[in-house]
Design a protein around this motif. Structure first.
Motif, PDB file in Angstrom:
ATOM      1  N   GLN B 179       0.873  -1.177   0.000  1.00 54.42           N
ATOM      2  CA  GLN B 179       0.000   0.000   0.000  1.00 54.42           C
ATOM      3  C   GLN B 179       0.905   1.221   0.000  1.00 54.42           C
ATOM      4  OE1 GLN B 179      -3.228   0.136   2.982  1.00 54.42           O
ATOM      5  NE2 GLN B 179      -2.379  -1.816   3.701  1.00 54.42           N
ATOM      6  N   ILE B 180       0.622   2.152  -0.874  1.00 54.91           N
ATOM      7  CA  ILE B 180       1.447   3.360  -0.925  1.00 54.91           C
ATOM      8  C   ILE B 180       0.538   4.576  -0.960  1.00 54.91           C
ATOM      9  CG2 ILE B 180       3.230   4.622  -2.200  1.00 54.91           C
ATOM     10  CD1 ILE B 180       4.072   1.950  -3.434  1.00 54.91           C
ATOM     11  N   VAL B 181       0.869   5.567  -0.126  1.00 57.76           N
ATOM     12  CA  VAL B 181       0.192   6.858  -0.225  1.00 57.76           C
ATOM     13  C   VAL B 181       1.266   7.923  -0.391  1.00 57.76           C
ATOM     14  CG1 VAL B 181      -1.266   8.558   0.932  1.00 57.76           C
ATOM     15  CG2 VAL B 181      -1.751   6.127   1.202  1.00 57.76           C
ATOM     16  N   ILE B 182       1.132   8.720  -1.448  1.00 56.82           N
ATOM     17  CA  ILE B 182       2.098   9.796  -1.657  1.00 56.82           C
ATOM     18  C   ILE B 182       1.437  11.117  -1.310  1.00 56.82           C
ATOM     19  CG2 ILE B 182       3.617  10.937  -3.306  1.00 56.82           C
ATOM     20  CD1 ILE B 182       3.796   8.424  -4.869  1.00 56.82           C
ATOM     21  N   GLY B 183       1.989  11.820  -0.330  1.00 56.50           N
ATOM     22  CA  GLY B 183       1.492  13.154  -0.003  1.00 56.50           C
ATOM     23  C   GLY B 183       2.121  14.170  -0.943  1.00 56.50           C
ATOM     24  N   GLN B 184       1.345  15.187  -1.295  1.00 51.78           N
ATOM     25  CA  GLN B 184       1.882  16.205  -2.193  1.00 51.78           C
ATOM     26  C   GLN B 184       3.066  16.937  -1.562  1.00 51.78           C
ATOM     27  OE1 GLN B 184       1.013  16.957  -5.349  1.00 51.78           O
ATOM     28  NE2 GLN B 184      -0.540  15.375  -5.423  1.00 51.78           N
ATOM     29  N   ASN B 185       3.173  16.864  -0.242  1.00 51.80           N
ATOM     30  CA  ASN B 185       4.275  17.546   0.438  1.00 51.80           C
ATOM     31  C   ASN B 185       5.574  16.756   0.388  1.00 51.80           C
ATOM     32  OD1 ASN B 185       3.117  15.585   2.061  1.00 51.80           O
ATOM     33  ND2 ASN B 185       3.762  16.577   3.947  1.00 51.80           N
ATOM     34  N   GLY B 186       5.541  15.566  -0.211  1.00 48.18           N
ATOM     35  CA  GLY B 186       6.780  14.816  -0.376  1.00 48.18           C
ATOM     36  C   GLY B 186       7.012  13.731   0.652  1.00 48.18           C
ATOM     37  N   LEU B 187       6.021  13.482   1.512  1.00 45.31           N
ATOM     38  CA  LEU B 187       6.139  12.329   2.406  1.00 45.31           C
ATOM     39  C   LEU B 187       5.389  11.162   1.767  1.00 45.31           C
ATOM     40  CD1 LEU B 187       5.758  13.615   6.076  1.00 45.31           C
ATOM     41  CD2 LEU B 187       7.809  13.209   4.752  1.00 45.31           C
ATOM     42  N   VAL B 188       6.021  10.011   1.802  1.00 48.14           N
ATOM     43  CA  VAL B 188       5.426   8.830   1.182  1.00 48.14           C
ATOM     44  C   VAL B 188       5.299   7.739   2.230  1.00 48.14           C
ATOM     45  CG1 VAL B 188       5.657   7.138  -0.667  1.00 48.14           C
ATOM     46  CG2 VAL B 188       6.570   9.436  -0.983  1.00 48.14           C
ATOM     47  N   TRP B 189       4.106   7.168   2.316  1.00 48.09           N
ATOM     48  CA  TRP B 189       3.887   6.080   3.260  1.00 48.09           C
ATOM     49  C   TRP B 189       3.823   4.774   2.482  1.00 48.09           C
ATOM     50  CZ3 TRP B 189      -0.936   3.233   4.024  1.00 48.09           C
ATOM     51  CH2 TRP B 189      -0.890   2.341   5.122  1.00 48.09           C
ATOM     52  N   ILE B 190       4.591   3.805   2.952  1.00 47.83           N
ATOM     53  CA  ILE B 190       4.643   2.508   2.278  1.00 47.83           C
ATOM     54  C   ILE B 190       4.383   1.417   3.299  1.00 47.83           C
ATOM     55  CG2 ILE B 190       6.100   0.915   0.970  1.00 47.83           C
ATOM     56  CD1 ILE B 190       7.800   3.389   0.236  1.00 47.83           C
ATOM     57  N   LYS B 191       3.462   0.533   2.984  1.00 42.51           N
ATOM     58  CA  LYS B 191       3.227  -0.593   3.884  1.00 42.51           C
ATOM     59  C   LYS B 191       3.019  -1.869   3.079  1.00 42.51           C
ATOM     60  CE  LYS B 191       0.407  -2.244   7.659  1.00 42.51           C
ATOM     61  NZ  LYS B 191      -0.832  -2.097   8.403  1.00 42.51           N
ATOM     62  N   LEU B 195       8.821  -7.235   4.616  1.00 40.38           N
ATOM     63  CA  LEU B 195       9.789  -6.141   4.657  1.00 40.38           C
ATOM     64  C   LEU B 195      10.459  -5.987   3.290  1.00 40.38           C
ATOM     65  CD1 LEU B 195      10.999  -4.084   6.573  1.00 40.38           C
ATOM     66  CD2 LEU B 195      12.834  -5.714   7.048  1.00 40.38           C
ATOM     67  N   ALA B 196      10.715  -7.117   2.637  1.00 43.01           N
ATOM     68  CA  ALA B 196      11.397  -7.076   1.345  1.00 43.01           C
ATOM     69  C   ALA B 196      10.575  -6.279   0.328  1.00 43.01           C
ATOM     70  CB  ALA B 196      11.617  -8.496   0.836  1.00 43.01           C
ATOM     71  N   ASP B 197       9.248  -6.420   0.410  1.00 46.26           N
ATOM     72  CA  ASP B 197       8.390  -5.667  -0.504  1.00 46.26           C
ATOM     73  C   ASP B 197       8.525  -4.175  -0.275  1.00 46.26           C
ATOM     74  OD1 ASP B 197       7.481  -7.962  -1.605  1.00 46.26           O
ATOM     75  OD2 ASP B 197       5.634  -8.071  -0.398  1.00 46.26           O
ATOM     76  N   GLU B 198       8.520  -3.812   1.014  1.00 44.83           N
ATOM     77  CA  GLU B 198       8.637  -2.397   1.355  1.00 44.83           C
ATOM     78  C   GLU B 198       9.954  -1.827   0.847  1.00 44.83           C
ATOM     79  OE1 GLU B 198       8.073  -1.570   5.489  1.00 44.83           O
ATOM     80  OE2 GLU B 198       6.027  -2.392   5.507  1.00 44.83           O
ATOM     81  N   ILE B 199      10.998  -2.606   0.989  1.00 47.44           N
ATOM     82  CA  ILE B 199      12.312  -2.123   0.550  1.00 47.44           C
ATOM     83  C   ILE B 199      12.328  -1.940  -0.956  1.00 47.44           C
ATOM     84  CG2 ILE B 199      14.754  -2.744   0.361  1.00 47.44           C
ATOM     85  CD1 ILE B 199      14.434  -4.065   3.137  1.00 47.44           C
ATOM     86  N   ARG B 200      11.684  -2.882  -1.657  1.00 51.38           N
ATOM     87  CA  ARG B 200      11.657  -2.788  -3.121  1.00 51.38           C
ATOM     88  C   ARG B 200      10.875  -1.544  -3.570  1.00 51.38           C
ATOM     89  NH1 ARG B 200      10.517  -6.182  -7.378  1.00 51.38           N
ATOM     90  NH2 ARG B 200       8.567  -6.904  -6.486  1.00 51.38           N
TER      91      ARG B 200
END
Lengths: 235, 229
Positions: B179-191, B195-200
Motif C-alpha cells: 500500500q502506498i500513499v504519496i502526499g503532495q508535500n513529499g512524504l510517502v507512506w509505504i506498507k 519487509l522485502a516488498d517495502e524495501i523494493r
C-alpha cells in the motif's frame, strides 16, 4: 592601453572563475563560488517559521544572511578572529539587500530563509564572491527569483579602470575599490559600496566594466546550475 | 512585434532567464511577464502549451495548495485543534469538526483520536495569504496511518511519482504488493506484508526521485521492478 596589472591581467579580465552547486547535502540549497584565490561557500536553509515572532512578516518571507570569514582564511596568513564583528555584520546586511531585490518571497509569509556564507580563502572581493555563491544557493533551493544576481569589485588602479581587484591592487595608495552587485538580466544595481575617491565620468566607465563582468559571471553561474541538474535537459 | 520562444521544449532553465518574447504568449506557473518578456522564476523544465508558457520546478520546498492531500505528523494538540507539521514552515490545524465524525465533547481528551507523533493522511481545505492552513480528515482515504514506513522525497517530483492517471504509482503497487500513499508535500507512506516488498517499493521511489527529469521513466521503473522479481 599600455599599462599592465600586477598579475598580468587585462583591465577588464576577471580572475579565474569557478562555481559548483549542491555541495552541502543537508542544506536545502548550496553553492561554492570562486574568484581567483577568493572562495565562498553559501548554504540556504528554509523556508522555516521565523522566531522571535515579532520579526515575522505576514505578507512575505524574510531573508536573513550571515557572512563570516573562517579563522584560517586571511590572505596575509594571519588568523581571522572568528565570530561576529562590525565588518561581518555590515556585509551580512548589504548582502541581504543585494539579494532581496531579486527574490520573490510572497509565497513564504511568516517564514524565514537563512543564507549562511562562509569564506574559506580570501583575496579581496569577498562580499562579491559571497553574493554570487548565495544567488546560486538560492536558485538551488528553489526560491522564486525574478533575476539572477552577480557581483564584482571594480575600481581604479593608478588611475586605470579595472575589474576584480586583488588584495594587492586595492591596497595601493589612491586605489578605488567599488563593490557592485547587479541583477544579471536587467542590469539594475543592488549594491554599490566604495572606498576611495572617483569622478562622475570615471564612475560611469567603471560601472560599464562591471556590466561586462556580470555577464561573464552569469555564464559561469548558469553552467554550474545546469551541471547539477543534468546538462541541457534534452535527453 | 516579433514573437518567439527562446527555449527548446523541456529545456532546463534558470531563474531570470527570458523564455519568450511578445505579448502573444501568456505566463503560466513559475513564470512572470516583464514588458514583452516572459521570464522564469525558478530552476526547472520550461514547457509550452499553446500560448501558455509554464515551468515545472526541479527543486524547492512544498508550497501548500487547496485540495492537496498531504501526510503530516501531529505536532501539537490544543483545546480545539490538532496542529500538524507537514514539512511546511508553519503548522496547519485540524479543527474538532474536521477531525472526526464523532461528536467530541468540550474538554475531551483529544489524544484518543490522534495522539502526538501520529501520522495522518489529510487534505488541505484552505490556505490564507498569511499561510494559515486548515486541514480536514473527512474524505476518501483520509485517515490515521498505522504501521509501514515513511520516506521523504522532493515535493516537486511528486507528480512524476504518481504519473499520468496514477500509472506510475499503480505500477509500483502492483509489482510490490504494497500500500502506498504519496502526499503532495513529499512524504510517502509505504506498507507491505513483507519487509522485502517495502524495501523494493522504497528503492523504486528513490529511483524516480533521482531520475525524475529523464524521459521514458515508466519503462525504466518497469525494468527495475521486473529485474528483481
Amino acid at each position: 592601453m599600455t599599462f599592465t596589472r600586477l598579475d598580468g591581467r587585462k583591465p577588464d579580465e576577471l580572475r579565474e572563475l569557478d562555481a559548483k552547486v549542491g555541495i552541502i547535502p543537508r542544506a536545502d540549497g548550496s553553492a561554492m563560488f570562486k574568484m581567483g584565490k577568493t572562495i565562498a561557500i553559501a548554504a540556504v536553509y528554509g523556508p522555516k517559521e521565523l522566531y522571535p515572532k515579532f520579526l515575522q512578516d505576514s505578507t512575505k518571507g524574510v531573508l536573513r544572511c550571515s557572512y563570516s570569514m573562517m579563522a584560517f582564511s586571511g590572505s596575509g596568513g594571519e588568523r581571522v578572529r572568528p565570530g561576529p564583528s562590525r565588518r561581518s555584520k555590515e556585509i551580512s546586511w548589504v548582502t541581504e539587500n543585494a539579494l532581496n531585490s531579486a527574490l520573490d518571497l510572497s509565497k513564504y509569509a511568516k517564514s524565514v530563509i537563512n543564507v549562511n556564507i562562509q569564506l574559506l580563502q580570501t583575496d579581496a572581493g569577498t562580499r562579491c564572491a559571497g553574493i554570487c555563491a548565495a544567488a546560486l544557493a538560492l536558485a538551488d533551493a528553489g526560491i522564486p527569483m525574478r533575476d539572477m544576481v552577480g557581483a564584482v569589485a571594480v575600481g581604479l588602479y593608478e588611475g586605470h579602470p579595472i575589474v576584480d581587484l586583488t588584495k594587492e591592487e586595492e591596497d595601493v595608495e589612491g586605489a578605488v575599490d567599488l563593490a557592485v552587485a547587479m541583477l544579471s538580466r536587467s542590469k539594475k544595481l543592488s549594491l554599490v559600496q566604495m572606498d576611495g575617491k572617483i569622478e562622475q565620468e570615471t564612475m560611469k566607465k567603471v560601472l560599464k566594466l562591471a556590466e561586462g563582468a556580470i555577464d561573464k559571471i552569469y555564464v559561469v553561474q548558469k553552467k554550474a546550475l545546469l551541471e547539477k541538474y543534468g546538462g541541457s535537459g534534452n535527453e | 512585434m516579433t514573437e518567439e520562444i527562446l527555449f527548446k521544449e523541456k529545456e532546463i532553465v534558470i531563474p531570470g532567464q527570458v523564455l519568450a518574447k511578445g505579448m502573444g504568449y501568456v505566463p503560466g506557473e513559475g513564470t512572470f511577464r516583464e514588458e514583452d518578456n516572459i521570464i522564469a522564476t525558478q530552476l526547472g523544465l520550461a514547457k509550452v502549451n499553446g500560448r501558455l508558457i509554464k515551468l515545472v520546478p526541479l527543486n524547492g520546498s512544498y508550497v501548500p495548495k487547496e485540495g492537496d492531500v498531504v501526510i503530516g505528523r501531529i505536532a501539537e494538540i490544543t483545546f480545539s485543534n490538532w496542529l500538524i507539521d507537514f514539512g511546511f514552515s508553519n503548522f496547519a490545524a485540524i479543527s474538532l469538526k474536521d477531525g472526526s465524525s464523532d461528536y467530541i465533547e468540550k474538554g475531551a481528551d483529544l489524544t484518543k483520536y490522534y495522539d502526538y507523533e501520529d501520522y495522518v493522511v489529510t487534505k488541505i481545505v484552505n490556505v490564507t495569504s498569511s499561510n494559515m492552513i486548515d486541514l480536514t480528515m473527512k474524505g476518501p482515504g483520509l485517515r490515521k496511518i498505522t504501521g509501514g514506513k515513511i520516506i521523504e522525497v522532493t515535493a516537486s517530483k511528486v507528480p512524476r511519482m504518481i504519473g499520468k492517471q496514477a500509472s506510475m504509482i499503480n505500477l509500483i503497487k502492483e509489482n510490490t504488493n504494497c500500500q502506498i500513499v504519496i502526499g503532495q508535500n513529499g512524504l510517502v507512506w509505504i506498507k507491505g506484508d513483507k519487509l522485502a516488498d517495502e524495501i523494493r517499493a522504497t528503492d523504486a521511489i528513490m529511483m524516480i526521485e533521482e531520475n525524475a527529469h529523464i524521459e521514458g521513466l515508466t519503462e525504466k521503473v518497469k525494468e527495475f521492478l521486473g529485474g528483481k522479481q
